[in-house]
Enzyme design. Structure first.
Site, PDB file in Angstrom:
ATOM      1  N   ARG A   1      -6.721   2.223   4.701  1.00 23.32           N
ATOM      2  CA  ARG A   1      -7.641   1.100   4.468  1.00 23.32           C
ATOM      3  C   ARG A   1      -9.103   1.529   4.466  1.00 23.32           C
ATOM      4  O   ARG A   1      -9.935   0.916   3.812  1.00 23.32           O
ATOM      5  CB  ARG A   1      -7.419   0.013   5.525  1.00 23.32           C
TER       6      ARG A   1
ATOM      7  N   LYS B   1      14.603 -12.469   4.882  1.00 24.57           N
ATOM      8  CA  LYS B   1      14.749 -13.927   4.800  1.00 24.57           C
ATOM      9  C   LYS B   1      14.380 -14.519   3.453  1.00 24.57           C
ATOM     10  O   LYS B   1      13.349 -14.203   2.883  1.00 24.57           O
ATOM     11  CB  LYS B   1      13.876 -14.583   5.870  1.00 24.57           C
TER      12      LYS B   1
END
Length: 393
Positions: A35, A197
């Site tokens: 980052r 999920k």
């Protein structure tokens, strides 16, 4: 899109919101500086244009001022990664910060202390935003990872720079890459959605069905679809309250001529452990006591063919429990297929925490067209939401 190139930066103090929320080990050393290096092009551009840079970032989720979350820990790594000596001030508001900012000369870089040491940052406080704004002449947002938050430094601050605000190069590239998938994609378009999920991907699926030709579904969410279709899934992970929804998704996809590709076979295990006994099984016939933990060889062949025909590829989520070496093969092989398609001219965008971790871990990062730096922000853009940090610019 308003970028740095549109602004005169000579002798200007440029406030840049970066995302230096990097992982630290127990000795407070940076363990992954991706980052930080991602912000280098923007910082370099400002310095080259004759400006000075004031960096603002958060680190972790501190409760007030906590030494372990101080950005002082990243100064040495950041100086090395950015190739410029970074000055640090242990505050982000008040006299210390004002004094440090006012003394900054062209070509210099100052890093403010963790913005989240103040609750006003996450609250989107107007006064705090105004104080931050007073430190500079130009505002640049280059933090895609926090663009979905309406915080003081990502959104509220922008109103104080009506004519001198812009996107940094990283954030501009993130937006362009997502637009390439969602708005200007070359067909056929394939979306690969993995992870555990269905519920966390519903809005993404609904928003992208109009824009894609193929959807590959993998990972733990496979079994919710397989069970909904009448399959036996043994002890595999499953959202029993989402079976109807899985069938609805399949119906919607059919109505929109989107081909859904589910695994046909899986690597199943008799326990959730890297050392468990494993067996390749038909995905519809997993016996009790066994659970699917990775895509099987037939599935990977099928996915490979779909990917090689694609011109635009979006990958969000792994195909198996890649953190365990014995169940990483599906994710690795999928990555290799995408790399091959990319080499042949396809545009590939990888995003979402786990997929990004996987491409880094298996050294596939350089074989993709673009690897996104923002997990939550990217998901919200895929869901069709307007991100406050982007709207503010």
């Amino acid at each position: 899109m308003k970028t740095l190139q549109n602004l005169n930066l000579k002798d200007k103090k440029v406030l840049i919101r970066v995302d230096f929320n990097v992982p630290l080990n127990e000795q407070f050393q940076v363990t992954d500086s991706t980052r930080i290096s991602a912000a280098k092009p923007t910082i370099d551009a400002v310095l080259k244009a004759g400006g000075s840079v004031i960096l603002m970032s958060h680190l972790g989720r501190p409760k007030g001022v906590e030494e372990k979350y101080s950005l002082s820990h990243i100064v040495n790594t950041a100086s090395k990664e950015l190739g410029v000596e970074i000055k640090f001030v242990d505050d982000s508001r008040g006299e210390k910060a004002t004094s440090a900012a006012s003394q900054l000369k062209p070509g210099e870089v100052l890093l403010l202390e963790n913005l989240r040491f103040y609750k006003e940052e996450e609250a989107g406080d107007e006064t705090f935003a105004k104080e931050l704004a007073s430190l500079g002449d130009v505002y640049v947002n280059d933090a895609f990872g926090t663009a979905h938050r309406a915080h003081a430094s990502t959104t509220i601050i922008a109103k104080h720079f009506p004519n001198t605000r812009a996107f940094g190069m990283l954030l501009a590239k993130e937006i362009e890459s997502l637009d390439k998938v969602l708005k200007n994609s070359e067909k056929p378009v394939t979306a690969i959605l993995g992870g555990s999920k269905v519920s966390s991907k519903i809005t993404v699926i609904e928003n992208i069905l109009d824009k894609i030709d193929h959807m590959i579904i993998g990972g733990g969410m496979t079994f919710t679809f397989i069970k909904a279709l009448g399959g036996e899934i043994g002890n595999s992970i499953c959202e029993d309250d989402k079976l109807e929804l899985a069938l609805e998704i399949l119906e919607k996809a059919k109505a929109k001529n989107v081909q859904i590709h589910l695994p046909t076979d899986v690597v199943a295990a008799d326990a959730f452990s890297n050392d468990a006994k494993t067996q390749v099984m038909d995905v519809y016939k997993i016996p009790q006591g066994w659970q699917g933990l990775d895509a099987g060889p037939e599935s990977l062949k099928q996915f490979h063919e779909v990917i090689l025909q694609s011109k635009t590829i979006l990958w969000n989520g792994p195909l198996g429990v890649f953190e365990m070496p014995n169940f990483a093969n599906g994710t690795i092989e999928l990555g290799k297929s995408i790399a091959e398609a990319t080499k042949n001219g396809a545009f590939s965008l990888v995003g979402g925490g786990d997929s990004v971790s996987a491409v880094k871990q298996f050294e596939l990062e350089d074989t993709m067209s673009y690897v996104s730096t923002g997990g939550g922000a990217m998901l919200e853009m895929l869901e069709g939401k307007t991100l406050p940090g982007i709207a503010a610019i």
